[in-house]
Structure formats: C-alpha cells, structure tokens
Design a protein around this motif. Structure first.
Motif, mmCIF file in Angstrom:
data_model
loop_
_atom_site.group_PDB
_atom_site.id
_atom_site.type_symbol
_atom_site.label_atom_id
_atom_site.label_comp_id
_atom_site.label_asym_id
_atom_site.label_seq_id
_atom_site.Cartn_x
_atom_site.Cartn_y
_atom_site.Cartn_z
ATOM 1 N N VAL A 68 -2.159 -0.531 -4.321
ATOM 2 C CA VAL A 68 -3.608 -0.473 -4.555
ATOM 3 C C VAL A 68 -3.906 0.254 -5.864
ATOM 4 C CG1 VAL A 68 -5.806 0.414 -3.680
ATOM 5 C CG2 VAL A 68 -4.161 -0.614 -2.094
ATOM 6 N N GLU A 69 -3.303 1.424 -6.043
ATOM 7 C CA GLU A 69 -3.525 2.192 -7.273
ATOM 8 C C GLU A 69 -3.097 1.396 -8.507
ATOM 9 O OE1 GLU A 69 -1.818 3.078 -4.501
ATOM 10 O OE2 GLU A 69 -1.423 5.235 -4.536
ATOM 11 N N LEU A 70 -1.974 0.706 -8.385
ATOM 12 C CA LEU A 70 -1.433 -0.035 -9.521
ATOM 13 C C LEU A 70 -2.364 -1.163 -9.950
ATOM 14 C CD1 LEU A 70 0.817 -0.660 -11.506
ATOM 15 C CD2 LEU A 70 1.986 -1.944 -9.701
ATOM 16 N N VAL A 71 -2.818 -1.958 -8.988
ATOM 17 C CA VAL A 71 -3.685 -3.087 -9.344
ATOM 18 C C VAL A 71 -5.022 -2.587 -9.888
ATOM 19 C CG1 VAL A 71 -4.878 -5.141 -8.469
ATOM 20 C CG2 VAL A 71 -2.559 -4.625 -7.697
ATOM 21 N N ILE A 72 -5.550 -1.519 -9.320
ATOM 22 C CA ILE A 72 -6.796 -0.951 -9.845
ATOM 23 C C ILE A 72 -6.614 -0.508 -11.296
ATOM 24 C CG2 ILE A 72 -8.361 1.036 -9.679
ATOM 25 C CD1 ILE A 72 -8.148 0.814 -6.640
ATOM 26 N N SER A 73 -5.458 0.071 -11.595
ATOM 27 C CA SER A 73 -5.206 0.542 -12.968
ATOM 28 C C SER A 73 -5.077 -0.621 -13.949
ATOM 29 C CB SER A 73 -3.931 1.394 -13.000
ATOM 30 O OG SER A 73 -2.760 0.591 -12.818
ATOM 31 N N THR A 94 0.838 -1.208 0.000
ATOM 32 C CA THR A 94 0.000 0.000 0.000
ATOM 33 C C THR A 94 0.865 1.246 0.000
ATOM 34 O OG1 THR A 94 -1.766 -1.146 1.198
ATOM 35 C CG2 THR A 94 -1.768 1.261 1.280
ATOM 36 N N LYS A 95 1.925 1.242 0.826
ATOM 37 C CA LYS A 95 2.810 2.400 0.934
ATOM 38 C C LYS A 95 3.533 2.663 -0.383
ATOM 39 C CE LYS A 95 4.928 4.915 4.452
ATOM 40 N NZ LYS A 95 4.465 5.296 5.804
ATOM 41 N N ASN A 96 3.698 1.621 -1.177
ATOM 42 C CA ASN A 96 4.435 1.758 -2.435
ATOM 43 C C ASN A 96 3.527 1.748 -3.668
ATOM 44 O OD1 ASN A 96 7.607 1.562 -1.960
ATOM 45 N ND2 ASN A 96 6.590 0.279 -0.417
ATOM 46 N N THR A 144 -7.520 4.987 -0.452
ATOM 47 C CA THR A 144 -6.823 4.941 -1.742
ATOM 48 C C THR A 144 -7.681 4.253 -2.788
ATOM 49 O OG1 THR A 144 -4.680 4.858 -0.594
ATOM 50 C CG2 THR A 144 -4.721 4.162 -2.898
ATOM 51 N N PHE A 145 -8.348 3.190 -2.393
ATOM 52 C CA PHE A 145 -9.261 2.472 -3.292
ATOM 53 C C PHE A 145 -10.321 3.427 -3.825
ATOM 54 C CE2 PHE A 145 -13.359 0.273 -3.710
ATOM 55 C CZ PHE A 145 -13.052 -0.696 -4.651
ATOM 56 N N LYS A 146 -10.903 4.224 -2.941
ATOM 57 C CA LYS A 146 -11.945 5.180 -3.340
ATOM 58 C C LYS A 146 -11.375 6.245 -4.282
ATOM 59 C CE LYS A 146 -15.703 7.844 -3.047
ATOM 60 N NZ LYS A 146 -15.222 8.935 -3.887
ATOM 61 N N GLU A 147 -10.245 6.824 -3.902
ATOM 62 C CA GLU A 147 -9.652 7.915 -4.680
ATOM 63 C C GLU A 147 -9.173 7.450 -6.052
ATOM 64 O OE1 GLU A 147 -6.622 9.204 -2.058
ATOM 65 O OE2 GLU A 147 -8.020 10.018 -0.566
ATOM 66 N N SER A 148 -8.895 6.166 -6.184
ATOM 67 C CA SER A 148 -8.394 5.621 -7.456
ATOM 68 C C SER A 148 -9.511 5.127 -8.361
ATOM 69 C CB SER A 148 -7.410 4.480 -7.172
ATOM 70 O OG SER A 148 -6.339 4.920 -6.366
ATOM 71 N N GLY A 149 -10.758 5.423 -7.983
ATOM 72 C CA GLY A 149 -11.884 4.995 -8.817
ATOM 73 C C GLY A 149 -12.254 3.545 -8.657
ATOM 74 N N GLY A 150 -11.836 2.923 -7.559
ATOM 75 C CA GLY A 150 -12.111 1.512 -7.338
ATOM 76 C C GLY A 150 -13.578 1.134 -7.373
ATOM 77 N N PRO A 151 -14.470 1.869 -6.657
ATOM 78 C CA PRO A 151 -15.885 1.481 -6.679
ATOM 79 C C PRO A 151 -16.473 1.438 -8.088
ATOM 80 C CG PRO A 151 -15.483 3.011 -4.883
ATOM 81 C CD PRO A 151 -14.212 2.971 -5.707
ATOM 82 N N GLU A 152 -16.169 2.449 -8.888
ATOM 83 C CA GLU A 152 -16.714 2.496 -10.254
ATOM 84 C C GLU A 152 -16.203 1.330 -11.098
ATOM 85 O OE1 GLU A 152 -16.831 6.501 -8.441
ATOM 86 O OE2 GLU A 152 -15.242 5.008 -8.682
ATOM 87 N N ILE A 153 -14.921 1.022 -10.971
ATOM 88 C CA ILE A 153 -14.341 -0.059 -11.773
ATOM 89 C C ILE A 153 -14.914 -1.404 -11.364
ATOM 90 C CG2 ILE A 153 -12.196 -1.329 -12.214
ATOM 91 C CD1 ILE A 153 -10.744 1.383 -12.138
ATOM 92 N N VAL A 154 -15.018 -1.646 -10.058
ATOM 93 C CA VAL A 154 -15.532 -2.938 -9.574
ATOM 94 C C VAL A 154 -16.999 -3.111 -9.957
ATOM 95 C CG1 VAL A 154 -16.084 -4.278 -7.514
ATOM 96 C CG2 VAL A 154 -13.869 -3.158 -7.713
ATOM 97 N N VAL A 155 -17.809 -2.071 -9.798
ATOM 98 C CA VAL A 155 -19.218 -2.172 -10.180
ATOM 99 C C VAL A 155 -19.346 -2.365 -11.694
ATOM 100 C CG1 VAL A 155 -21.388 -0.883 -10.337
ATOM 101 C CG2 VAL A 155 -20.115 -0.926 -8.187
ATOM 102 N N GLY A 156 -18.463 -1.748 -12.454
ATOM 103 C CA GLY A 156 -18.461 -1.962 -13.905
ATOM 104 C C GLY A 156 -18.210 -3.416 -14.255
ATOM 105 N N ILE A 157 -17.274 -4.034 -13.548
ATOM 106 C CA ILE A 157 -16.994 -5.458 -13.786
ATOM 107 C C ILE A 157 -18.203 -6.300 -13.398
ATOM 108 C CG2 ILE A 157 -15.531 -7.404 -13.113
ATOM 109 C CD1 ILE A 157 -13.252 -5.368 -12.685
ATOM 110 N N LEU A 158 -18.835 -5.969 -12.274
ATOM 111 C CA LEU A 158 -20.028 -6.710 -11.855
ATOM 112 C C LEU A 158 -21.124 -6.643 -12.914
ATOM 113 C CD1 LEU A 158 -20.287 -5.694 -8.082
ATOM 114 C CD2 LEU A 158 -19.891 -7.998 -8.967
#
Length: 461
Positions: free
Chosen positions: A115-120, A110-112, A153-167
């Motif tokens: 989270v942002e990387l995997v979301i991208s 997370t510090k490195n 970080t998940f929220k700020e990186s657009g995680g919710p939108e991406i995950v719901v899109g996959i769903l």
C-alpha cells in the motif's frame, strides 16, 4: 472510539523460524513442519493472513510472485531513469495477483509494504500528466486495500491527500476519476477516520462538481464512494459522524444531481448505484422532501414501472428500498399514494411473483405507507395487498425475511382498520402468521404483534 479486541499476529520472520525449529529440533520433514506450524498457530487464534507459507528447501518468501513484484517495483520506482512501461507492467501483474478473490495475495502485499509503495508511486506518475499508468496505479491500490489495517496504512501514508489532489487536477479524465473514487470507496469502508479525512479535504464539494461536469457519463464508483462515506460501518466508533456528512452533501446540492440520474431511468447503467447513494443521503425529513421537490418520487415510480417491464430485479429491489426510506416523510407518503404508488407496487409484485427478494421489499414499502394511516391501509387491501401477503407466505415458507415483512405489513394493514381485520381473517391469514411465528425466530415478535392486532385473544401462544 470503542476498545477493539486485539488480534494476535505473527511476523514472517517468526513464522519462518517456527517452521525451521520444527525441522531442526523435532525432526519433521519440511512439508510436515509447515503444516504443523500453520495448524498450531491457527488453533492459538493467530491471524496468518499476509504470511507466505512456503516449504523450506522447495521455495522461499522471495519466490512468492507478489513479493517479487513488490521488490522489483520498489527498485524501479526509486530510479527515475527506469521506463514507465516497466512500472506499468509490474503494476498490472500486482493488480491481477491481488484482485484474485480468496488468494490471500492482497494480504501478502499489504504485509510487505504494498500500500505504501503504490501510494508513493502515484505522485511520480501524476507529474508526467494523465496517462494509463496513473489509472493502473489507482486500480492496483484499490485491489490492495482490503481490511482495516490496509485502510489505516492508506491514511498514514497520506493516501487521502494524494487521491483528492488527483481528483482536483485530473477532473477532465473520466477513467482516472472513476479509479480515484474506487479508491475512496474501499479506503473509507469500515474506517471512520478515513471518512473524516476525506470530508476534511472537502470531497463533498468535489463530488458535486464532478457529477455536474460529467453529467451523462457512466460513473458507478462516485456513487459507491458517496454511499460508503455516509455509512456508519466502523464498529470501533460509538457515535459516527456520517449523519452530519449526509447533511453536508445535501446542502451542497447532491439531491438534485442524484435525482437527475434517476430521471434517466433504466437507460442509465448507474441508476441502481444512484438510488443507493440517494438513500444514504436521505437522513431526515428535510432531505426526503427535497427529493420529492426535485421530482424524485416521479422518477422512482417510473423506474419501478420500467423494472417490471424489463424484468430488472436488482433495480426493482433498490428502487423499492429507496422509496421506503423517502416515505418516512408523511408528505412524501401522501404523494406516493396520490401518484398510484400502491397500485404500481402491486403490479411490480405480480411481475416478480417468483422472486422473494423483490416481494419482501414491496411488502416493506406497503407497510410504511400504511403506518398510522387507516385510509392508506384500506386502499392497500383494495388493490391486493392482502392477497399478496397470503400468496407470498404460502409460496415462500422458508424465506425468513419475506415472512417477517409480511407479518409487519399485515399488522399495519389491520391495527387501525377493523374492516381489514375481517377481510384478512376470512381469507385465512391467521394460519400463515402462526406458521411464520413457529418456523422462524426472527418472525416471532412481528407475528405476535400481527396476531394481537388482528384481534385474536391467543396471540401469545
């Protein structure tokens, strides 16, 4: 949100510089310099999670396997010509490293920027259609999200939108759906803003749709996601919105789908998760009654019977806990009594007489059934609730919660029923209640109330 106490942190660069100063300015050897830096910062209340602690000269931050995996993955993910197999191999390594409990690897990732990387990476994997890479990336993301900062970080990186899109797009692929809901559960845990983001994206509608489309599939993470979305667990928030979310889920038809799972009984591997989710949804009398209207009381009582027959402690505890929540409705309370709920609970207690965790749930439920109901209290004594209390208190004197639940049940058995007082006092209940009061701080109030309602003058002593 309520103000949150600031946590002292340090960057990797500042930490490394402190170790370097210990060596160059204070003449410490590398190992001593590292240990001193860690000890000093810990005493100052600095959070060192995510900091790579390496001995200068022997290793560096770049040698850390998590940092290496992230560095290589970043290079691959930005180059479309690289093979998917390499990305999957690195995701697998990262997932394994960060899933290791107590390793601190998730914090380092997370510090490195993990989270942002995997979301991208998720949108890139999604473009090529359903495959194991997308599933693995979602599982890796689940292992990375572990604290408030990672959920932010998940929220700020657009995680919710991406995950719901996959769903929405992969609704026919059960393994990917299961991984998506695992991400939802960990990301929404302890973070009211992430819950709100998912609800704004109408995840409640998706949950109902997917449960109906995949009826009969083992789908534990979807129930976990519902539970988390409906749990007020963010201590920064003065007033959570989860009550409103639960009502939204109920209006969408979640009760019917969850009760359907309960009707499958212990043959379903998701029955415990479904019970917990249904308990989270049952926030008012209307929802509790709708559970009964859909046959939920019958289903739970049958599960309780099966738990006793099969020795399933986890399911027994969960079913009793759910039944207690539903009994908050007086109509449901009467229905449970009519269907032999008291007798079935006493029978369950007999099956698990050596397990205080089950016994305390049974007594908690009997206590609710007897609340403001002298007739129910009389019936409870007839079927053995008094004997259950005495035997459990004798057998498990050190189980604080069991002792407290026993005191609460005793009070409700006697407060409006003089005959029950005589029966319990004649069986020596007083000494057990007084012992609980003297032995356990959490029992003091409940035991005092029980002694008072037993008609004893010296209940405060």
């Amino acid at each position: 949100m309520a103000p949150q106490k600031a946590v002292r942190t340090i960057s990797q660069e500042a930490f490394d510089e402190m170790v370097k100063e210990n060596i160059e300015d204070l003449g410490m050897d590398p190992t001593e310099a590292l240990e001193d830096a860690v000890q000093t910062l810990s005493l100052q209340g600095v959070d060192l999670s995510g900091i790579v602690q390496c001995v200068p000269g022997e290793s560096s931050v770049d040698d850390n396997p998590v940092v290496q995996a992230l560095s290589r993955l970043k290079g691959l993910s930005s180059d479309s010509s690289d093979s998917e197999n390499e990305i999957m191999e690195l995701l697998g390594n990262l997932n394994e490293l960060c899933s290791s409990k107590g390793s601190g690897n998730a914090a380092i990732a997370t510090k490195n920027g993990g989270v942002e990387l995997v979301i991208s990476i998720l949108p890139k994997l999604k473009k090529s259609g359903p495959h194991r890479g997308l599933d693995l990336a979602l599982s890796t993301l689940t292992s990375l999200i572990h604290d408030l900062q990672s959920t932010e970080t998940f929220k700020e990186s657009g995680g919710p939108e991406i995950v719901v899109g996959i769903l929405n797009d992969e609704s026919q692929h059960v393994s990917i759906l299961n991984s998506c809901f695992s991400v939802v559960a960990v990301a929404a845990s302890g973070n009211e803003v992430v819950k709100e983001s998912f609800m704004d994206l109408k995840i409640d509608q998706l949950v109902i749709k997917i449960l109906k489309e995949h009826s009969g599939w083992a789908f534990p993470s979807i129930y976990d996601a519902v539970r988390v979305l409906l749990t007020a667990d963010d201590n920064r928030v003065v007033a959570s919105q989860v009550y409103g979310y639960a009502r939204r889920f109920a209006k969408m038809g979640i009760v019917e789908t969850l009760v359907h799972t309960l009707h499958e009984g212990l043959s379903s591997p998701c029955v415990v998760s479904a019970c917990i989710a249904l308990k989270a949804v049952a926030v008012n009398d209307e929802v509790c009654r709708s559970v009964a209207d859909n046959g939920g009381i019958d289903a739970i009582l049958h599960c309780i019977d099966d738990c006793g027959e099969q020795g399933n402690k986890a399911a027994a505890r969960t079913c009793c806990s759910l039944l207690s929540k539903l009994a908050g409705s007086d109509i449901n309370k009467s229905l449970i009594i009519e269907k032999g709920g008291l007798q079935r609970l006493i029978k369950l207690a007999g099956r698990f007489s050596e397990d205080p965790s089950v016994l305390q749930e049974v007594m908690s439920h009997i206590s609710i059934l007897c609340l403001r109901s002298p007739d129910n209290a009389a019936q409870a004594i007839e079927v053995g609730a008094g004997d259950l209390a005495i035997q459990a208190m004798q057998r498990f004197p050190d189980s604080e919660q069991l002792q407290r639940n026993a005191c609460l049940m005793i009070r409700n058995l006697v407060v409006r029923n003089a005959e029950n007082r005589k029966i319990l006092l004649s069986h020596g209940i007083e000494k057990h209640v007084r012992k609980a009061k003297g032995s356990h701080k959490i029992c003091k109030e409940a035991a005092t109330d029980a002694l008072r309602d037993l008609g004893l003058d010296n209940y405060n002593s």
